[in-house]
Design an enzyme around this catalytic site. Structure first.
Site, PDB file in Angstrom:
ATOM      1  N   ASN A   9      -2.377  -1.376  13.574  1.00 12.03           N
ATOM      2  CA  ASN A   9      -3.826  -1.145  13.536  1.00 12.03           C
ATOM      3  C   ASN A   9      -4.223   0.170  14.215  1.00 12.03           C
ATOM      4  OD1 ASN A   9      -3.847  -3.562  12.269  1.00 12.03           O
ATOM      5  ND2 ASN A   9      -4.874  -4.719  13.886  1.00 12.03           N
ATOM      6  N   SER A  24       0.829  -1.213   0.000  1.00 10.12           N
ATOM      7  CA  SER A  24       0.000   0.000   0.000  1.00 10.12           C
ATOM      8  C   SER A  24       0.858   1.255   0.000  1.00 10.12           C
ATOM      9  CB  SER A  24      -0.929   0.012   1.218  1.00 10.12           C
ATOM     10  OG  SER A  24      -0.179  -0.049   2.419  1.00 10.12           O
ATOM     11  N   LYS A  37     -17.483  26.589 -31.701  1.00  9.56           N
ATOM     12  CA  LYS A  37     -17.852  26.104 -30.369  1.00  9.56           C
ATOM     13  C   LYS A  37     -16.983  26.646 -29.238  1.00  9.56           C
ATOM     14  CE  LYS A  37     -20.406  23.232 -29.212  1.00  9.56           C
ATOM     15  NZ  LYS A  37     -20.374  21.786 -29.388  1.00  9.56           N
ATOM     16  N   GLU A  87     -18.838  21.052 -16.980  1.00 11.67           N
ATOM     17  CA  GLU A  87     -19.217  19.666 -17.279  1.00 11.67           C
ATOM     18  C   GLU A  87     -18.403  18.689 -16.438  1.00 11.67           C
ATOM     19  OE1 GLU A  87     -20.393  19.313 -21.812  1.00 11.67           O
ATOM     20  OE2 GLU A  87     -18.688  20.626 -21.555  1.00 11.67           O
ATOM     21  N   LYS A 144      -8.109   3.487   1.880  1.00 10.37           N
ATOM     22  CA  LYS A 144      -7.391   4.735   1.645  1.00 10.37           C
ATOM     23  C   LYS A 144      -7.527   5.310   0.235  1.00 10.37           C
ATOM     24  CE  LYS A 144      -4.303   2.795   4.275  1.00 10.37           C
ATOM     25  NZ  LYS A 144      -5.287   2.143   5.162  1.00 10.37           N
ATOM     26  N   GLN A 174      -7.286  -2.054   4.278  1.00 12.64           N
ATOM     27  CA  GLN A 174      -6.232  -1.301   3.588  1.00 12.64           C
ATOM     28  C   GLN A 174      -6.805  -0.599   2.355  1.00 12.64           C
ATOM     29  OE1 GLN A 174      -2.111  -2.798   3.435  1.00 12.64           O
ATOM     30  NE2 GLN A 174      -2.449  -2.960   1.227  1.00 12.64           N
ATOM     31  N   TYR A 213     -10.042  -5.498  13.009  1.00 13.62           N
ATOM     32  CA  TYR A 213      -9.290  -5.155  11.803  1.00 13.62           C
ATOM     33  C   TYR A 213      -9.221  -6.353  10.860  1.00 13.62           C
ATOM     34  CZ  TYR A 213      -5.638  -3.835   8.553  1.00 13.62           C
ATOM     35  OH  TYR A 213      -4.956  -3.559   7.399  1.00 13.62           O
ATOM     36  N   THR A 248     -38.676  26.622 -11.844  1.00 12.56           N
ATOM     37  CA  THR A 248     -39.022  25.318 -11.279  1.00 12.56           C
ATOM     38  C   THR A 248     -39.396  24.450 -12.481  1.00 12.56           C
ATOM     39  OG1 THR A 248     -41.374  25.821 -11.008  1.00 12.56           O
ATOM     40  CG2 THR A 248     -39.956  26.337  -9.137  1.00 12.56           C
ATOM     41  N   HIS A 249     -39.073  23.195 -12.411  1.00 15.93           N
ATOM     42  CA  HIS A 249     -39.267  22.280 -13.549  1.00 15.93           C
ATOM     43  C   HIS A 249     -38.574  22.802 -14.803  1.00 15.93           C
ATOM     44  CE1 HIS A 249     -42.530  20.470 -11.095  1.00 15.93           C
ATOM     45  NE2 HIS A 249     -42.757  21.730 -10.771  1.00 15.93           N
ATOM     46  N   ASN A 296     -17.018  25.353 -25.412  1.00 14.00           N
ATOM     47  CA  ASN A 296     -17.697  24.391 -24.545  1.00 14.00           C
ATOM     48  C   ASN A 296     -17.427  24.658 -23.059  1.00 14.00           C
ATOM     49  OD1 ASN A 296     -18.672  23.056 -26.822  1.00 14.00           O
ATOM     50  ND2 ASN A 296     -16.809  21.822 -26.989  1.00 14.00           N
ATOM     51  N   SER A 308     -13.970  23.072 -29.944  1.00 10.64           N
ATOM     52  CA  SER A 308     -14.215  21.799 -30.603  1.00 10.64           C
ATOM     53  C   SER A 308     -13.180  21.602 -31.696  1.00 10.64           C
ATOM     54  CB  SER A 308     -15.628  21.800 -31.198  1.00 10.64           C
ATOM     55  OG  SER A 308     -15.708  20.864 -32.260  1.00 10.64           O
TER      56      SER A 308
HETATM   57  N1  ARG Z   1      -1.259  -1.062   5.563  1.00  7.27           N
HETATM   58  C1  ARG Z   1      -2.220  -1.485   6.519  1.00  7.27           C
HETATM   59  C2  ARG Z   1      -3.552  -0.792   6.271  1.00  7.27           C
HETATM   60  O1  ARG Z   1      -3.531   0.213   5.649  1.00  7.27           O
HETATM   61  C3  ARG Z   1      -1.762  -1.130   7.902  1.00  7.27           C
HETATM   62  C4  ARG Z   1      -2.370  -1.987   8.951  1.00  7.27           C
HETATM   63  C5  ARG Z   1      -1.829  -3.346   8.827  1.00  7.27           C
HETATM   64  N2  ARG Z   1      -2.268  -4.191   9.886  1.00  7.27           N
HETATM   65  C6  ARG Z   1      -2.151  -5.488   9.817  1.00  7.27           C
HETATM   66  N3  ARG Z   1      -2.627  -6.163  10.804  1.00  7.27           N
HETATM   67  N4  ARG Z   1      -1.636  -6.112   8.775  1.00  7.27           N
HETATM   68  O2  ARG Z   1      -4.575  -1.265   6.664  1.00  7.27           O
END
Ligand code: ARG
Length: 467
Positions: free
Chosen positions: A114, A28, A293, A300, A335, A332, A327, A159-160, A295, A287
């Site tokens: 964690n 990650s 054009k 958009e 993110k 992971q 957990y 409206t509408h 745009n 365009s």
């Molecule tokens: N890279 C992991 C995550 O973003 C960190 C936590 C990892 N924890 C574990 N028990 N492997 O979730």
């Protein structure tokens, strides 16, 4: 001593390292490296706490801090070498620290990745909400500028998507302003929800070591308005909980929905059919085929990005649904959608501000559209109400007058008075005064209405709030 695997942080019980494919699949660091500033802040606070309770010496703490500062400097200078074999940002930094400072081997005392990743992310959310709040404020200021430059312009409200009633353009723009202000407040609320320190929850069940959670919370700014530390109250919930992720993505998605509605209004207004506004060249494209054009691409894309922001929210909801406590590595995947929502929402706020800043209004086109007397048909019904006619009857009578005007192909305010009076005897000789636009607007005096005095109040309010 067993042979050390490359996974110094957890390799002890393994005889073989992970497959190349598994490393690729599970890393990650390619996306969580942006957590480095928060990870380092967390590690500094954690090691300071370990020293304060006597689990490490002050010398060890100072060595850890110096090492972390040096690593941070390398990262900001772009000189740090990230290694996907070390999975994530946490292990990359810890490994680099271990190579410099023997004391680093003690940094992970009473801590798990964690509670570490939960902490990093809460710090990230507080930061991200602050950034987005500022950017939305920028868009609000641009919006106020556009309203101020066109203070006296009237347009039809719809409206509408049918012409409904006249409003000041500023009143329409201030509707957007309210939406943006709620967004800004919402990010403030998300930041407040993020403001609880997870450290000390460990992997799931805390630690047997005598740590001081309040110390770490204070050091990291997880404090209430009075400076009192705020620590999470259940170790299992702490490492499993992703509510703030979802709340943040919700705030971004809703902001995106708001922006998409503003963008759509601007797209309509800039079309030849309306031509109320001219969008800035700097935020439009041409365009490749049709030379004439221009745009409205920024608008958009603002409309389109809202789909992506909603998708990210949906990813997070799906990711956490049915997940057993606590957990799981699935988490992971929490993110990328969060980071994408942050990046895209930030861009949207800036692009919205830029587009609004460069937008010019065509007052003549607005005036022509708002001159449509049909926009004041409701006022005509109100006129009858003041003469004692029940609203439903008044509505019906004005409807008949509108039909008559359509049949005779004349503007509503050009019908002969006798004909109007034939529809309803309560129409007096003064009935056409209703169509005086200025007079009509001036009658809208209640709070939140588009009358000039009320809109003036809103100007004063926003000027004060957005200072
Ligand atoms: N890279 C992991 C995550 O973003 C960190 C936590 C990892 N924890 C574990 N028990 N492997 O979730």
């Amino acid at each position: 001593m067993p042979k050390k695997s490359s996974q110094v942080t957890w390799g002890g019980r393994f005889t073989a390292g992970p497959a190349e494919l598994m490393l690729q699949f599970s890393e990650s660091v390619s996306f969580d490296r942006r957590l480095a500033p928060f990870d380092i802040a967390g590690s500094k606070a954690h090691s300071a706490m370990l020293a304060s309770v006597g689990l490490i010496t002050t010398k060890e703490r100072d060595d850890i801090h110096a090492g972390l500062d040096a690593i941070f400097a390398e990262i900001t200078a772009g000189k740090f070498s990230w290694d996907t074999k070390l999975e994530d940002v946490h292990m990359n930094i810890e490994q680099a620290l271990t190579q410099r400072e023997p004391a680093a081997a003690k940094l992970h005392t009473a801590r798990s990745r964690n509670d570490q990743v939960a902490t990093d992310m809460r710090l990230f959310f507080k930061f991200a909400c602050g950034v987005l709040g500022e950017k939305i404020l920028g868009a609000q200021r641009a919006l106020l500028g556009l309203a101020e430059a066109n203070r006296s312009v009237l347009i039809p409200g719809y409206t509408h998507l049918q012409r409904a009633q006249p409003v000041f353009l500023a009143h329409h723009l201030f509707a957007w302003m309210e939406m943006l202000d709620r967004d800004r407040a919402r990010f403030g609320e998300v930041a407040a929800h993020a403001n609880w320190c997870p450290l000390g929850s460990g992997a799931i069940a805390g630690t047997t070591l005598p740590i001081d959670r309040e110390f770490t919370a204070k050091a990291l700014g997880f404090v209430d308005a009075k400076g009192r530390p705020q620590v999470t109250q259940n170790s299992m919930d702490t490492v499993a909980d992703r509510d703030v992720f979802i709340e943040f993505a919700t705030a971004c998605a809703l902001f995106g929905v708001h922006v998409s509605r503003m963008a759509e209004d601007l797209i309509l207004w800039s079309s030849a059919e309306f031509k109320f506004v001219e969008l800035p060249d700097a935020f439009c494209t041409g365009s490749s085929l049709m030379p004439q054009k221009k745009n409205p691409d920024s608008c958009e894309l603002l409309r389109g990005k809202s789909a992506r922001l909603q998708g990210n929210l949906h990813t997070l909801l799906t990711l956490t649904k049915g997940l057993p406590l606590t957990y799981n590595r699935d988490l992971q995947e929490d993110k990328p959608p969060v980071f994408d929502s942050f990046d895209q929402a930030a861009l949207c706020a800036d692009v919205l501000a830029g587009t609004l800043q460069g937008t010019t209004v065509y007052p003549d086109r607005c005036a022509a559209a708002v001159a449509d007397p049909a926009l004041l048909a409701t006022d005509l019904a109100d006129y009858l109400v003041l003469k004692g006619v029940a609203f439903r009857d008044a509505h019906h009578a004005v409807g008949a007058v509108v039909r008559l005007a359509e049949k005779n192909a004349v503007a509503l305010d050009h019908l002969p008075t006798e004909e109007v009076q034939r529809v309803h005897p309560s129409f007096g000789s003064d009935w056409v005064t209703v169509f005086d636009l200025k007079r009509a607007l001036a009658k809208r005096v209640g709070t939140g209405m588009p009358g000039p005095a009320q809109v003036g109040k809103q100007f004063a309010r926003w000027k004060k709030l957005l200072k």
